[in-house]
Design a protein around this motif. Structure first.
Motif, short mmCIF file in Angstrom:
data_model
loop_
_atom_site.label_atom_id
_atom_site.label_comp_id
_atom_site.label_asym_id
_atom_site.label_seq_id
_atom_site.Cartn_x
_atom_site.Cartn_y
_atom_site.Cartn_z
N HIS A 14 0.86 -1.17 0.00
CA HIS A 14 0.00 0.00 0.00
C HIS A 14 0.90 1.23 0.00
CE1 HIS A 14 -2.47 -3.21 1.55
NE2 HIS A 14 -3.56 -2.48 1.45
N ALA A 15 0.56 2.23 -0.81
CA ALA A 15 1.38 3.44 -0.90
C ALA A 15 0.50 4.67 -0.84
CB ALA A 15 2.19 3.43 -2.20
N ILE A 16 1.02 5.73 -0.24
CA ILE A 16 0.33 7.02 -0.16
C ILE A 16 1.19 8.05 -0.87
CG2 ILE A 16 -0.65 8.78 1.35
CD1 ILE A 16 -0.81 6.68 3.55
N ASP A 17 0.57 8.88 -1.71
CA ASP A 17 1.35 9.92 -2.37
C ASP A 17 1.21 11.25 -1.65
OD1 ASP A 17 -1.03 11.14 -3.16
OD2 ASP A 17 -0.83 10.62 -5.27
N SER A 18 1.87 12.27 -2.18
CA SER A 18 1.92 13.57 -1.50
C SER A 18 0.58 14.27 -1.45
CB SER A 18 2.95 14.47 -2.19
OG SER A 18 2.63 14.62 -3.57
N GLU A 19 -0.40 13.80 -2.25
CA GLU A 19 -1.74 14.37 -2.23
C GLU A 19 -2.68 13.59 -1.31
OE1 GLU A 19 -2.33 17.22 -3.80
OE2 GLU A 19 -0.23 17.19 -4.43
N GLY A 20 -2.19 12.50 -0.74
CA GLY A 20 -3.03 11.68 0.12
C GLY A 20 -3.79 10.60 -0.62
N SER A 21 -3.47 10.37 -1.91
CA SER A 21 -4.09 9.29 -2.66
C SER A 21 -3.50 7.95 -2.22
CB SER A 21 -3.89 9.49 -4.16
OG SER A 21 -4.54 10.65 -4.61
N LEU A 22 -4.33 6.92 -2.23
CA LEU A 22 -3.92 5.59 -1.79
C LEU A 22 -3.80 4.66 -2.99
CD1 LEU A 22 -3.42 3.51 0.49
CD2 LEU A 22 -5.90 3.13 0.55
N TYR A 23 -2.64 4.00 -3.11
CA TYR A 23 -2.38 3.04 -4.18
C TYR A 23 -2.15 1.66 -3.56
CZ TYR A 23 -1.57 7.14 -7.13
OH TYR A 23 -1.71 8.33 -7.81
N VAL A 24 -2.57 0.63 -4.29
CA VAL A 24 -2.40 -0.74 -3.80
C VAL A 24 -1.97 -1.65 -4.96
CG1 VAL A 24 -4.11 -0.48 -1.98
CG2 VAL A 24 -4.83 -1.33 -4.20
N TRP A 25 -1.24 -2.72 -4.63
CA TRP A 25 -0.96 -3.76 -5.60
C TRP A 25 -0.68 -5.06 -4.85
CZ3 TRP A 25 2.24 0.48 -4.86
CH2 TRP A 25 3.55 0.24 -4.41
N GLY A 26 -0.83 -6.17 -5.59
CA GLY A 26 -0.75 -7.48 -4.96
C GLY A 26 -2.16 -8.00 -4.68
N THR A 27 -2.33 -8.72 -3.60
CA THR A 27 -3.62 -9.29 -3.23
C THR A 27 -3.85 -9.07 -1.74
OG1 THR A 27 -3.16 -11.04 -4.85
CG2 THR A 27 -5.07 -11.34 -3.41
N LEU A 28 -4.98 -8.48 -1.39
CA LEU A 28 -5.26 -8.22 0.03
C LEU A 28 -5.43 -9.54 0.78
CD1 LEU A 28 -5.66 -6.11 2.19
CD2 LEU A 28 -8.08 -6.01 1.58
N ASP A 29 -6.12 -10.49 0.16
CA ASP A 29 -6.31 -11.82 0.75
C ASP A 29 -6.04 -12.85 -0.34
OD1 ASP A 29 -7.17 -14.22 1.80
OD2 ASP A 29 -8.94 -13.38 2.79
#
Length: 536
Positions: free
Chosen positions: A125-140
């Motif tokens: 999980h990644a957060i950028d400088s604007e507060g947007s949330l990015y994800v990759w892979g599989t949560l479960d």
């Protein structure tokens, strides 16, 4: 009245935060006084948060904030380790590698400036400088999903980074094994059991009307969630079991029936999530007990006179670690499920992780041959936990790193790795069986099991014999090169060893790592290149 007659606090607290950075730098070039003011660490730390959403929770950094501010304009994301479940976020991986990538490889997220990276059990999980949330892979990743399914399905894989469209900017993220928590800019707590249907906990216990109901930290345990409030209270709940888990399953089934809440990923890698509110109260655990006054902490009289309170928590497998403003380390459990929660359970004070006299008496500091000396003062200021391991540590050139696990109690001695002591460590990311330590000068050290390359020390068959991450004998090396079943697992690495970020055809200049994360069998880092000059 001359400009130099204005109190320095007015410049630092009132004027500089409103000014453009280039104007602050111009003022700093006019005199020694303003040069010193414009180099103030706290000012640059605040600007890192205000301009780039880089919070002080990311690391225990105490200096170098101006250079970090410069680097935050062009940070780079590196990941390595197991390739299962799409967790590396790359559709194409280097040739010749099977189970994982054993060295850092860059993940590019166009149009974003990533300032926070957090590893989940099978994801990032990644957060950028604007507060947007990015994800990759599989949560479960415990079951497969269909290509036709949306991200409302918790098993759905994001083979490349996807942005989740959230109602408000995200400030922090914390990952458990199969779930994630996020704290947004309005101090709202979000829980992800799937990336397509996050829920906000709707309760008067978190209405932000008082210190008791204002959350300052959201921390995911292995399978539970925990929240620390301004007053030092701790709330817990189980997103996939208990009362909140029951409500979630009912609403999830209702959204399935409606058929318009599937959160299909778009061609431009957006997850249009269906955010909703779950009305229920978490459980409040007992407050910390009366604790002894700690000696030789280096704290001022004003700091010592303040009431003792929890200021940080760290969650792992069925347990919590707590840290007070005075440096006390405590442990709480059992938190395996709502039914096992016992309101009579109390925090256990870990004196061997808190008191200088106890730490200095540890065999690691009493071994004259080791040449390791304990500092004359000690105040634990940071904690980290994951799976079965936790770490309590101090900062600065005399930083002390103390490790424990789920079995640690009031009488347990911490595990002390000599090579980690007095290294200016500012962050200690923990994976399942591999760990890392980030130093103030931008060096990332890793140790533990190979875990499909999660140490990031290089391709084992290409490393010299005896090198950390490589093989210990010629026979092992030959067997690995000739095996048709895949490479032989290299020996575990006992001594923390440096990770290098110069692999690939364009290695570039010296890299400075300013944040690192680990979980499961993978690791990630945020890095800037020191040889490239970016104007402020």
């Amino acid at each position: 009245m001359h400009i130099t007659d204005i109190p320095v606090e007015v410049f630092l607290d009132n004027l500089f935060p409103l000014a453009e950075v280039r104007d602050v730098l111009s003022l700093g070039s006019t005199s020694k006084l303003f040069a010193a003011l414009c180099a103030d660490e706290m000012f640059w730390r605040r600007r890192c948060q205000a301009d780039f959403n880089f919070t002080s929770q990311e690391t225990a950094r105490q200096s170098g904030w101006k250079n970090l501010y410069r680097g935050l304009r062009h940070p780079r994301v590196f990941v390595w380790g197991s390739r299962a479940n799409g967790r590396l976020g790359l559709k194409t991986l280097p040739q010749g590698l099977r189970q994982g990538v054993p060295y850092p490889i860059e993940v590019k997220i166009p149009g974003s400036r990533i300032v926070s990276l957090v590893a989940g059990g099978m994801s990032f999980h990644a957060i950028d400088s604007e507060g947007s949330l990015y994800v990759w892979g599989t949560l479960d990743g415990e079951s497969p999903s269909l290509n036709s399914e949306g991200f409302a399905v918790k098993y759905k894989t994001a083979a490349e980074p996807h942005r989740i469209r959230m109602p408000d900017p995200i400030r922090t993220v914390s990952c458990g094994r199969l779930h994630t928590m996020a704290l947004d800019s309005k101090n709202q707590i979000w829980t992800f059991v799937s990336w397509g249907r996050p829920f906000r906990l709707d309760t008067t216990m978190l209405d932000c009307t008082s210190p008791e109901t204002t959350p300052i930290q959201a921390e995911s345990g292995w399978s539970f969630s925990s929240i620390l409030t301004q007053s030092g209270d701790v709330l817990v709940f189980w997103p996939s079991s208990g009362e909140i888990g029951r409500i979630f399953e009912e609403e999830d089934a209702a959204m399935d029936e409606r058929g318009d809440c599937n959160a299909y990923g778009t061609d431009d890698h957006l997850i249009p999530c269906v955010a909703w509110s779950l009305r229920a109260d978490p459980l409040r655990i007992p407050r910390i007990p009366e604790l002894p006054e700690l000696e030789s902490t280096g704290a001022s009289q004003e700091e010592r006179s303040k009431a003792t309170a929890l200021i940080k928590i760290a969650a792992f497998d069925n347990h919590l670690i707590g840290l007070t403003n005075k440096g006390h380390v405590l442990k709480f459990g059992d938190l395996s499920n709502e039914n096992s929660f016992n309101r009579t359970t109390r925090w256990k004070y870990l004196e061997n992780f808190s008191e200088l006299s106890k730490v200095a008496a540890h065999p690691a500091f009493r071994d004259e041959n080791a040449g390791l000396q304990a500092s004359r003062s000690l105040q634990i200021t940071h904690i980290t936990a994951h799976f079965e391991t936790f770490v309590a540590y101090s900062t600065g050139s005399s930083s002390i790193i103390l490790m424990g696990d789920v079995h640690t109690d009031e009488h347990s001695q911490p595990k002390i790795i000599p090579e980690l002591q007095n290294r200016s460590v500012i962050s200690v990311p923990l994976g399942d069986y591999h760990h890392g330590a980030l130093t103030a000068d931008g060096q990332l050290l890793t140790w533990g099991q190979y875990s499909h390359g999660a140490l990031g020390l290089g391709v084992p068959t290409e490393l010299p014999l005896g090198t950390p991450g490589g093989y210990s004998s010629e026979a092992q090396l030959c067997q690995s090169r000739q095996s048709s079943w895949g490479p032989l697992v290299p020996p575990s690495v006992d001594a923390p060893s440096p990770v290098h970020f110069n692999h690939g055809p364009n290695p570039g200049g010296r890299r400075f790592c300013f944040a690192a994360t680990a979980a499961g069998w993978h690791t990630g880092a945020l890095v800037v290149c020191l040889e490239v000059s970016f104007p402020l």
